[in-house]
Design a protein around this motif. Structure first.
Motif: not given
Length: 416
Positions: A65, A67-69, A73, A380
């Motif tokens: 899990h 999280q993309w910045s 991205e 993710r």
């Protein structure tokens, strides 16, 4: 005085009756076969290793899990724009399409069954694969009555079902069926398969015709899903597994495996893109279809036809379980210029192909096929090479889609 006592007793009896009905209802809701309650999904799929301290990123091989910045991205989008700038020539694309089975056949001749690991995670992510144990259901019925009596004795007064932890995250997004259809799921799941053996099925025998629970894996490869499933079904003789691949070499590897049991499994060569090619069983009899890292290898123009055809194979209430590459997965970012066939569709050096999905694309395709969305999530991960101190983003899309219990359904809005 006496009338008041009888009135009080009547209220108590009425209350106990309501408690019993609600308690039984609650347990029945919870005991609906998990293959039909596939929206009941943990918050964290496929593990719960969360990176809270960036300084410890290299302590494990995989983090869940992620999280993309915005920067990450943007960098991924730029990389895809760069590797998509030069497209494969049209005549070459036709060759990769027409000879797709040949390329996969060569792949399995080279790698045998050594390339992919067994998918032992399948049953954790897709419990729908396991048939419902009728004995377990009978025990639950007994427990429901005991629970009602205990609740009444303890003065249990809640008139509604307590929310299960896993139900709090139930994906309520629907593609079209009514609430009545959803409530009917528990009833349908317990129906005897005799209802689905009317007409031709009564007289025409086919592999698995005597089974009461049938699974199909599309694109079985060398059996990395087949054998974990078969091992689980050993104690469920009423179950039957079909598995197919359009690479004949892969199917041969499955049949030669020591764990292959013809009494409970039928492996066959099949091209799901060929709409005129019949399956070795009738339409409308499957409880579960497994479509894992297969649709991405098919040309985007043919994907909808494949899903439509698979939808026809499901019985009402049956489930299609999906997992495949997501947009901006490290595999997509690693392609070099000149390997792009069309938008988000690439060819590898060995001639096999891969498409990279968004959640919205998956939703639209399966809904157009008349299936109800029970789960649709983007998984993710951060994969780590501790030796080389390299970090790689993995992105997969996972979904569960159910065939409605009734033919009529509303048209859903498309998601982009």
């Amino acid at each position: 005085m006496m009338s008041c006592s009888w009135e009080a007793i009547s209220k108590v009896l009425f209350r106990m009756n309501v408690i019993w009905r609600n308690s039984v209802s609650c347990l029945r809701i919870r005991k609906v076969p998990r293959r039909y309650q596939s929206g009941n999904h943990p918050v964290v799929p496929l593990g719960s290793r969360i990176l809270t301290d960036p300084a410890k990123v290299f302590e494990h091989n995989m983090w869940d899990h992620m999280q993309w910045s915005d920067e990450e991205e943007a960098a991924a989008r730029k990389k895809v724009e760069e590797n998509s700038a030069v497209r494969v020539l049209l005549e070459e694309q036709v060759k990769f399409e027409n000879e797709a089975s040949k390329y996969w056949d060569t792949f399995y001749k080279i790698h045998k069954n050594k390339f992919f690991k067994d998918r032992n995670w399948l049953l954790r992510e897709f419990p729908e694969i396991i048939p419902v144990d009728q004995k377990t259901e009978q025990k639950l019925e007994e427990l429901s009555w005991d629970h009602a009596k205990t609740s009444a004795a303890n003065g249990f007064s809640r008139m509604h079902c307590p929310t299960m932890p896993e139900e709090k995250n139930y994906n309520k997004k629907r593609c079209g069926s009514s609430d009545g259809q959803r409530k009917a799921g528990s009833h349908f799941s317990n129906l005897d398969s005799k209802e689905h053996r009317k007409g031709p099925l009564k007289t025409e025998l086919f592999p698995g015709s005597n089974a009461t629970f049938r699974i199909l894996e599309v694109g079985c490869g060398a059996g990395n899903s087949v054998f974990p499933i078969l091992n689980t079904l050993q104690d469920a003789p009423e179950s039957f597994l079909y598995c197919c691949d359009f690479a004949s070499g892969a199917v041969e590897l499955v049949k030669l495996h020591s764990s292959y049991r013809a009494a409970q499994c039928c492996a066959f060569v099949h091209d799901v893109c060929d709409e005129d090619l019949p399956f070795p069983f009738p339409d409308g009899i499957l409880d579960v279809i497994l479509l894992v890292f297969v649709l991405s290898s098919i040309h985007p123009d043919r994907m909808q036809g494949v899903i439509n055809r698979l939808s026809n194979l499901l019985k009402p209430g049956g489930m299609l379980l999906f997992r495949d590459y997501g947009r901006y997965d490290k595999t997509q970012l690693r392609f070099k210029r000149g390997h792009c066939l069309s938008e988000n569709f690439y060819v590898r050096g060995d001639g096999t192909r891969a498409y990279f999905f968004t959640k919205g694309e998956v939703h639209n395709m399966f809904c157009k096929a008349g299936l109800d969305e029970k789960q649709n999530l983007v998984d993710r991960r951060l994969q780590v090479n501790r030796k080389k101190q390299v970090k790689m983003h993995r992105v997969w899309v996972q979904g569960k889609f159910q065939k409605p219990l009734h033919l009529t359904q509303k048209t859903s809005k498309l998601v982009f």
